[in-house]
Write a protein that holds these residues in place. Sequence first.
Motif, PDB file in Angstrom:
ATOM      1  N   ARG A  14      56.041  44.496  35.069  1.00 46.54           N
ATOM      2  CA  ARG A  14      56.535  43.240  35.478  1.00 46.54           C
ATOM      3  C   ARG A  14      55.744  43.434  36.879  1.00 46.54           C
ATOM      4  O   ARG A  14      54.933  42.608  37.475  1.00 46.54           O
ATOM      5  N   LEU A  68      52.082  43.405  36.763  1.00 50.05           N
ATOM      6  CA  LEU A  68      51.879  42.514  36.207  1.00 50.05           C
ATOM      7  C   LEU A  68      51.911  41.749  37.623  1.00 50.05           C
ATOM      8  O   LEU A  68      50.566  40.286  37.925  1.00 50.05           O
ATOM      9  N   GLU A  71      64.923  42.915  31.265  1.00 51.43           N
ATOM     10  CA  GLU A  71      64.121  43.295  32.423  1.00 51.43           C
ATOM     11  C   GLU A  71      64.245  44.608  32.661  1.00 51.43           C
ATOM     12  O   GLU A  71      63.381  45.333  33.276  1.00 51.43           O
ATOM     13  N   ALA A  80      51.705  38.719  30.161  1.00 48.07           N
ATOM     14  CA  ALA A  80      53.675  37.859  30.468  1.00 48.07           C
ATOM     15  C   ALA A  80      54.004  37.333  29.226  1.00 48.07           C
ATOM     16  O   ALA A  80      55.412  37.120  29.505  1.00 48.07           O
ATOM     17  N   THR A 124      61.587  46.451  31.429  1.00 48.70           N
ATOM     18  CA  THR A 124      59.994  46.135  31.719  1.00 48.70           C
ATOM     19  C   THR A 124      59.577  46.037  33.264  1.00 48.70           C
ATOM     20  O   THR A 124      58.903  45.505  33.820  1.00 48.70           O
ATOM     21  N   GLU A 125      60.617  45.921  34.336  1.00 51.99           N
ATOM     22  CA  GLU A 125      60.509  46.804  35.501  1.00 51.99           C
ATOM     23  C   GLU A 125      59.176  47.753  36.016  1.00 51.99           C
ATOM     24  O   GLU A 125      58.098  46.396  36.052  1.00 51.99           O
ATOM     25  N   LEU A 182      56.392  39.980  27.270  1.00 50.82           N
ATOM     26  CA  LEU A 182      57.081  40.700  28.338  1.00 50.82           C
ATOM     27  C   LEU A 182      58.135  39.993  27.868  1.00 50.82           C
ATOM     28  O   LEU A 182      59.174  40.421  27.691  1.00 50.82           O
TER      29      LEU A 182
END
Length: 702
Positions: free
Chosen positions: A119, A122, A112, A104, A115-116, A107
């Motif tokens: 994430r 995650l 965003e 996290a 990193t979709e 990132l």
Amino acid sequence: MSLSAAKSRVMQARTQIETGRLDDVEPTLAAAEGFLAGLDPLDAPHAPAVLAQIAELRAEMAGVLMPEQRTRLSAAEGKLRQAADQRAMGLSPADVELTLDQAAQLLAGIPEHHTEAARAELAAQRARPVSSPLAAPTPPLEPTAPLEPAPAPAAEHPADVASARASRLVEQAWSLVESGRTEAVDAVLGEAAAHLAAVPASPERDGLLVRAEAVRAGMLAADRAEARRRRAGELDRQLSRAEDDLRWQPEQAMPPLRRVLDRLGDDDVIEALGEEGLAEYRGRVAALDERRRAALKASALETALPLVAELERRVAEGPISASDGHEVDRLASGLRSLAFRARQALRAEDDDAPAGLGQVRGEQPGADRPGRAEGDDAEIGAVRLRADAAEAALGALVEDWRVRMRAQAVHDRWLVLLDGVEDWADESDDPAQRPLEEPRLPKTREAVQRLRHFVRDDDGDEAPAIRAVYRAAAETFERAGVRLDAAFGAMLDDAERRPVPLRGPELDRPLHLATAARYTFEGTRFLEANVARAEALHERWQAEVAAVMTARRELYDRLAAEAGAAWPGIVAGHGPVPFAAGAGPGTTILLSRVHNRAGWDFDGGAHPFSLRHDGVVLAGDYEPHVLAALEHAWYELKLDVNDRIPWDVVAVVEGPGTVGERTMVPVRDFGTGLEIGKREEWPPVPCVRLRIIALHAGPVVA
């Protein structure tokens, strides 16, 4: 500056973005803007499109993942895979959570939209309890239901340990399938199978085997999905590049389309996509190709139409008024370059299109595939016809100028040739006043010589102005030749009526006249006749002179024989004695076979006979009958009696006297005294004067 250089820098910036050389993009775009300053008026209308492309690239750069962000994203994805492995190996929840926290942190700060996926992964891992059993794989794997956890054995039995290890390995293999790292699945399942071999047959063992096969099936399905994803991604990247090229430089869109078509024929792509996928990509290629062809046509017309219009406007201005050939060549070259640039714009842009593209477009196999962006487009063809017509009109204007300039040059040369000889027709000549000389018609002769070369240079040009000048020149050349021929003929008429000269320059004059006729009448119709007539006169004179000389030689020989026979009697009648120094006046002497040196060594004006004999200078005068005999031979019989033949002389001593003797006196410089030359003088010297009373010289006897 340069439109093509600006476009090249824009294309270079696009390549830098695609290859990740992001730090070089902005300097390249700035260079492109610099090349757009001060464009040629014909290129200036294209500048806004290039500036728009530069703005698009800068907007794209605003959302591009920078190298440092890319590194952090890759590290975060690695941490997510590490957490999945930790979960599969049964590590503590704290360890798994620590790894997820690290992911996290990596990132954080990355846009965003980049990193979709990370994430989402995650969030999914944090939502899954570490102590809970691993969830079954989702379709299309459709694995069997999770195995019920076996009751804990009362004691650690080796079979139980092997079963537990096999269970963990199977779940680890499934985790690898879920994370897409299928390259190690076979090895993990093989290790699990080795542990199960030590486990006795039981429902739990059978469940693990079923689970392992389900994981293996999931691996194969994931591999197929990954292969399809990779092949589709490869093709999508090429099509995306073609899309970008259509916006920036449509002529560059064909290479990626060609690569897509080439890949659609490869076995790995066919296997990964299937017929439905292949058909989809062929349709996308065809659609992009149609857009490419339309963009090329629009670009070609946008470039070619102003060039053709400018060429038509310049040609419509009418005849060329320049006076210098180099200037006309530069003008024509510049205008032809407009047509050339227009044709270059309309030229084929897809000559290297792959053979399969025709079938993608719906063309029949073997049919003629359009090799140009315009194909059979009527609008493009009309522009090309306009360019051809304008260039043909330009050629006509240049040819018209060349005809006018040739006519002017011919006329000017004609005027120069006549300069100074315009009044040649007013000349006259009387051959009787200068026998055996060329007619004294200098202007007429000069006119013939000038016009001879001018008329010879007539190349048959049918331009009316040129023909008129050459007709006038030919007529003048003919009239001047006729006049010169008449004068030359009159001179030869006079020469043929004159007596034959026996010697001297006059005898050779016909040969000189023949040579003069060859030069004077060269290129005229009078050449052969005048040369032949002069040579014939020379031959006649030579023959006549030869006959005269033969007759004189015969007369000379006959008279010389008669004189030789008569001389002894004449000598006997005078009773002379040989000359001796000291002979007194009144003594008759005989000089045999002597040479007269009067005029050579001694002054011939004082005494016609003189010589040095035995050291004594003798100088004599002829008795009248002796002089009469010599003059009869010289002037009437035309016999050559001279000092080169020996003479026999009977003379009477008159007494002492003087006669001038030829002497060469040196001439010296007044200042230096050095000899700078010689001069001839005739100082008097003592001599014995004689009166010649009898003479024998060749045919003369007296």
